[in-house]
Design a protein around this motif. Structure first.
Motif, short mmCIF file in Angstrom:
data_model
loop_
_atom_site.label_atom_id
_atom_site.label_comp_id
_atom_site.label_asym_id
_atom_site.label_seq_id
_atom_site.Cartn_x
_atom_site.Cartn_y
_atom_site.Cartn_z
N UNK A 281 6.01 -6.00 15.40
CA UNK A 281 6.83 -5.53 16.51
C UNK A 281 6.60 -6.37 17.76
N UNK A 282 5.34 -6.65 18.07
CA UNK A 282 5.01 -7.43 19.27
C UNK A 282 5.56 -8.85 19.18
N UNK A 283 5.66 -9.37 17.96
CA UNK A 283 6.13 -10.75 17.78
C UNK A 283 7.60 -10.81 17.35
N UNK A 284 8.28 -9.65 17.43
CA UNK A 284 9.71 -9.58 17.10
C UNK A 284 10.00 -10.13 15.71
N UNK A 285 9.13 -9.78 14.77
CA UNK A 285 9.26 -10.30 13.40
C UNK A 285 9.90 -9.23 12.51
N UNK A 286 11.17 -8.94 12.79
CA UNK A 286 11.88 -7.87 12.08
C UNK A 286 12.01 -8.18 10.59
N UNK A 287 12.41 -9.39 10.27
CA UNK A 287 12.61 -9.78 8.87
C UNK A 287 11.31 -9.65 8.09
N UNK A 308 5.77 5.59 3.70
CA UNK A 308 5.55 5.86 5.13
C UNK A 308 5.75 4.58 5.95
N UNK A 309 5.21 3.47 5.44
CA UNK A 309 5.31 2.20 6.17
C UNK A 309 6.75 1.76 6.32
N UNK A 310 7.51 1.85 5.22
CA UNK A 310 8.92 1.44 5.34
C UNK A 310 9.68 2.40 6.25
N UNK A 311 9.31 3.68 6.22
CA UNK A 311 9.92 4.64 7.13
C UNK A 311 9.69 4.26 8.58
N UNK A 312 8.47 3.78 8.87
CA UNK A 312 8.15 3.34 10.23
C UNK A 312 8.98 2.13 10.63
N UNK A 313 9.21 1.21 9.68
CA UNK A 313 10.03 0.03 9.97
C UNK A 313 11.46 0.46 10.28
N UNK A 318 14.09 -1.02 13.10
CA UNK A 318 15.53 -1.13 12.82
C UNK A 318 16.35 0.00 13.45
N UNK A 319 15.67 1.04 13.93
CA UNK A 319 16.34 2.19 14.55
C UNK A 319 17.35 2.84 13.60
N UNK A 320 17.01 2.85 12.31
CA UNK A 320 17.86 3.49 11.29
C UNK A 320 17.19 4.81 10.91
N UNK A 321 17.56 5.86 11.60
CA UNK A 321 16.82 7.12 11.50
C UNK A 321 17.06 7.88 10.20
N UNK A 322 18.29 7.97 9.69
CA UNK A 322 18.47 8.65 8.39
C UNK A 322 17.68 7.96 7.27
N UNK A 323 17.70 6.60 7.29
CA UNK A 323 16.93 5.85 6.27
C UNK A 323 15.43 6.11 6.43
N UNK A 324 14.99 6.19 7.67
CA UNK A 324 13.57 6.48 7.92
C UNK A 324 13.21 7.85 7.37
#
Length: 455
Positions: A281-287, A308-313, A318-324
């Motif tokens: 997150x700090x390094x903007x490494x979304x991919x 849980x980890x992918x839910x956090x991502x 990604x701000x995709x709340x239903x997927x989270x």
């Protein structure tokens, strides 16, 4: 006349060499006499050691490899004598350490000389395996002698540790780890030793890494820390040391790789996931974040932490709340008491509300639309509430995790039939946060129970 002089010189050299051989033989006699005495006659041992050291110091000595082997043998017998005294508490630990060092070093030196090529470039190994030098003694050879003493340095380290000598303990822990890799063994034999006694070497490797960690010697931490990681008892500490060592060395690529391995090897340790996600997150490494999360699920689909980890991502990056929510639900299906997933499930609703906040009418004069939008907002808080209360029940000591979130929800639900209750809950939650009321008291006062909301 010249031939006679040369012959006399040659005879003189042979005579001197034979004299040295006689000293080795005499040392053997003293060793046997000392061993037959009850208790062992250490004076005889010391006399034999003195003779052998004279031989070793004399450049005329031809059987140098043998002299070193016999020196190792006498010291090994001294060590065995001290080991027998351990149970009675009369062991001379200083003598034990000294004799252990001399024995092992002598066998190693004997092996080094024994395997060195002669003047013609030929290697004639005599003392690696069992051999006889005289009718007095049958020797087991350098390899077997070293093999029998592989764990003696561990005793030395323990003695040093008892004396509060950490540097000394580290020295002998390191010697313990390095001895199986000495040239007396083939690479295959080394691997066999480390495999056969892996629990022992993993434990010693852990101690070695810990002591180097205290010295901030990061290269040596990394040299030994994998032994700690191979032992379930020191797995967590091992990964902490390894991650810190790479950070201190500035090797972030290795740090990321190590955190990934830690997540895989410690599926219930949420902190590793959080640390890596924070880094991405700090390094903007979304991919990289989503690739890492997908990789975790592929490797460990039955791990709650993977989902849980992918839910956090999905939620934070990604701000995709239903997927989270789908992923947090998967985590809770594996473990309904996983309070981090309970908490983050609640956060998905609050965070989703915050993401659409600017779309909601704030103007109270537009009564109808304002009331509709406020009811919509309260709908998100109502959905979040049971997950936050589940977190409270599951982790009552983690006030910093759920305290402020519950207070906020209670504040925003002060409407309609539940208004009075929510006002009281908000006030009491503030008391919990301030330490004036315990979480358990709050739970009892409001009869809050764990509810399953993922079915």
């Amino acid at each position: 006349m010249r031939k006679l002089i040369l012959l006399l010189v040659a005879l003189s050299v042979v005579s001197m060499s034979q004299a040295q051989d006689m000293k080795i033989f005499k040392a053997e006699e003293l060793m046997e006499e000392g061993s037959k005495a009850t208790p062992n006659d250490e004076a005889k041992f010391k006399e034999g050691i003195a003779l052998l050291k004279e031989c070793i110091a004399n450049p005329k000595t031809k059987k140098l490899a043998l002299a070193y082997h016999v020196l190792g043998e006498i010291n090994a017998r001294i060590v065995n004598t001290e080991i027998e005294k351990l149970h009675s508490g009369t062991c001379d630990s200083t003598l034990f350490i000294q004799a252990t060092d001399e024995a092992i070093n002598s066998f190693l030196k004997s092996n080094e000389i024994d395997q060195a090529p002669d003047s013609k470039g030929k290697v004639k190994i005599k003392y690696l395996n069992a051999f006889e030098n005289s009718s007095l003694v049958k020797y087991s050879g350098n390899k077997k002698r070293i093999q029998g003493m592989l764990q003696y340095y561990g005793y030395c380290a323990n003695f040093k540790n008892q004396w509060k000598d950490q540097d000394g303990a580290l020295e002998y822990f390191k010697k313990t780890m390095d001895l199986p890799k000495s040239k007396v063994f083939t690479p295959e034999e080394t691997a066999k030793i480390l495999k056969k006694d892996r629990k022992y070497y993993n434990r010693i490797g852990y101690y070695t890494a810990m002591l180097y960690f205290g010295k901030k010697d990061w290269d040596n931490v990394l040299k030994y820390v994998d032994y700690a990681i191979q032992d379930s008892n020191s797995l967590r500490d091992g990964y902490v040391m390894k991650m810190d060592a790479y950070l201190e060395k500035g090797d972030t690529a290795k740090w990321v790789e190590t955190v990934k391995n830690a997540i895989h090897d410690m599926p219930n340790n949420v902190a590793n996931c959080q640390n890596l996600l924070k880094y991405y997150d700090e390094h903007k490494m979304t991919k990289e974040a989503i690739e890492m999360a997908d990789e975790l699920i592929q490797k460990s689909p039955n791990s709650k932490v993977s989902w849980y980890t992918r839910g956090c991502v999905f939620m934070n990056t990604l701000k995709k709340y239903p997927e989270a929510r789908n992923d947090f639900k998967k985590a809770l299906e594996i473990d309904k008491n996983f309070y981090f997933a309970q908490f983050n499930m609640g956060c998905t609703f609050v965070n989703e509300l915050m993401s659409i906040k600017d779309q909601l009418v704030q103007d109270r004069s537009n009564v109808k639309k304002y009331n509709e939008d406020m009811e919509k907002a309260r709908g998100y808080y109502r959905k979040a509430l049971p997950f936050f209360e589940n977190t409270l029940v599951l982790a009552p000591t983690k006030t910093a995790l759920w305290g402020y979130n519950l207070q906020t929800v209670y504040y925003n639900l002060q409407d309609g039939a539940q208004k009075e209750e929510m006002v009281k809950k908000e006030a009491d939650m503030k008391k919990v946060i301030d330490g004036q009321l315990t979480a358990d008291e709050f739970i009892t006062n409001y009869n809050i129970t764990l509810t399953n909301l993922t079915e």
